[in-house]
Design a protein around this motif. Sequence first.
Motif, PDB file in Angstrom:
ATOM      1  N   MET A 141       2.610   2.454 -19.232  1.00 21.19           N
ATOM      2  CA  MET A 141       3.326   3.166 -20.269  1.00 21.19           C
ATOM      3  C   MET A 141       4.191   2.210 -21.087  1.00 21.19           C
ATOM      4  O   MET A 141       4.281   2.335 -22.293  1.00 21.19           O
ATOM      5  N   LEU A 142       4.807   1.260 -20.412  1.00 27.07           N
ATOM      6  CA  LEU A 142       5.627   0.273 -21.107  1.00 27.07           C
ATOM      7  C   LEU A 142       4.775  -0.544 -22.081  1.00 27.07           C
ATOM      8  O   LEU A 142       5.203  -0.826 -23.202  1.00 27.07           O
ATOM      9  N   ALA A 143       3.567  -0.882 -21.690  1.00 25.47           N
ATOM     10  CA  ALA A 143       2.658  -1.645 -22.562  1.00 25.47           C
ATOM     11  C   ALA A 143       2.327  -0.850 -23.821  1.00 25.47           C
ATOM     12  O   ALA A 143       2.210  -1.430 -24.902  1.00 25.47           O
ATOM     13  N   ILE A 144       2.209   0.466 -23.698  1.00 25.27           N
ATOM     14  CA  ILE A 144       1.930   1.304 -24.881  1.00 25.27           C
ATOM     15  C   ILE A 144       3.109   1.229 -25.843  1.00 25.27           C
ATOM     16  O   ILE A 144       2.932   1.097 -27.056  1.00 25.27           O
ATOM     17  N   PHE A 145       4.326   1.286 -25.305  1.00 25.05           N
ATOM     18  CA  PHE A 145       5.499   1.175 -26.158  1.00 25.05           C
ATOM     19  C   PHE A 145       5.561  -0.198 -26.829  1.00 25.05           C
ATOM     20  O   PHE A 145       5.848  -0.316 -28.013  1.00 25.05           O
ATOM     21  N   LEU A 146       5.273  -1.248 -26.061  1.00 28.90           N
ATOM     22  CA  LEU A 146       5.358  -2.605 -26.603  1.00 28.90           C
ATOM     23  C   LEU A 146       4.300  -2.868 -27.673  1.00 28.90           C
ATOM     24  O   LEU A 146       4.480  -3.708 -28.531  1.00 28.90           O
ATOM     25  N   ARG A 147       3.188  -2.152 -27.608  1.00 32.80           N
ATOM     26  CA  ARG A 147       2.074  -2.233 -28.553  1.00 32.80           C
ATOM     27  C   ARG A 147       1.347  -3.573 -28.520  1.00 32.80           C
ATOM     28  O   ARG A 147       0.157  -3.627 -28.383  1.00 32.80           O
ATOM     29  N   VAL A 148       2.062  -4.663 -28.669  1.00 35.69           N
ATOM     30  CA  VAL A 148       1.440  -5.988 -28.679  1.00 35.69           C
ATOM     31  C   VAL A 148       2.236  -6.921 -27.774  1.00 35.69           C
ATOM     32  O   VAL A 148       3.419  -6.705 -27.532  1.00 35.69           O
ATOM     33  N   GLY A 149       1.588  -7.933 -27.310  1.00 36.31           N
ATOM     34  CA  GLY A 149       2.268  -8.942 -26.493  1.00 36.31           C
ATOM     35  C   GLY A 149       2.749 -10.067 -27.387  1.00 36.31           C
ATOM     36  O   GLY A 149       3.264  -9.837 -28.477  1.00 36.31           O
ATOM     37  N   CYS A 150       2.543 -11.264 -26.930  1.00 38.15           N
ATOM     38  CA  CYS A 150       2.886 -12.443 -27.717  1.00 38.15           C
ATOM     39  C   CYS A 150       1.806 -13.484 -27.443  1.00 38.15           C
ATOM     40  O   CYS A 150       0.868 -13.233 -26.688  1.00 38.15           O
ATOM     41  N   LYS A 151       1.929 -14.634 -28.038  1.00 39.62           N
ATOM     42  CA  LYS A 151       0.906 -15.660 -27.888  1.00 39.62           C
ATOM     43  C   LYS A 151       0.672 -15.959 -26.406  1.00 39.62           C
ATOM     44  O   LYS A 151       1.588 -16.314 -25.676  1.00 39.62           O
ATOM     45  N   GLY A 152      -0.574 -15.756 -25.979  1.00 40.38           N
ATOM     46  CA  GLY A 152      -0.960 -16.033 -24.600  1.00 40.38           C
ATOM     47  C   GLY A 152      -0.652 -14.919 -23.614  1.00 40.38           C
ATOM     48  O   GLY A 152      -0.903 -15.063 -22.422  1.00 40.38           O
ATOM     49  N   LYS A 153      -0.077 -13.776 -24.086  1.00 37.31           N
ATOM     50  CA  LYS A 153       0.297 -12.668 -23.208  1.00 37.31           C
ATOM     51  C   LYS A 153      -0.046 -11.347 -23.866  1.00 37.31           C
ATOM     52  O   LYS A 153       0.342 -11.098 -25.009  1.00 37.31           O
TER      53      LYS A 153
END
Length: 127
Positions: free
Chosen positions: A1-13
């Motif tokens: 669920m947290l990943a849905i909120f974050l929408r995108v990661g960052c370079k390499g993650k």
Amino acid sequence: MLAIFLRVGCKGKSAVDLGRELISRFGGLNGLFAASQADCSAVPGMGPAKCAQLQEVLEKVWRSLGDEMRRGNGSSSPAAVRDYLRLPLGGLQHEVFFALWLDTQNRLIASANLYKGRMFQILTLSQ
């Protein structure tokens, strides 16, 4: 669920990896929710804007839980009161004196954090 909120990661993650790192770094969701903006922003991939959005989501959830308690749909349930108090208090590393004002039907009128610190300090100051 947290990943849905974050929408995108960052370079390499990916967002999932970033979410796992946040949960790991702060010792769970309660720790993440209690983290300061500076601590949250120190995680690569989490800037001030994303941290502010996370805090805004938490505030809306807390208000929603409060609305349920004001309607009388939860104040008489220990589990509902626990859920309501978990967001503002769950990850704190210090003691607080938190008050809930209820009407005669156990509906929430108001709530407030009246003191934060250590109880020992209160006892020492009052003597």
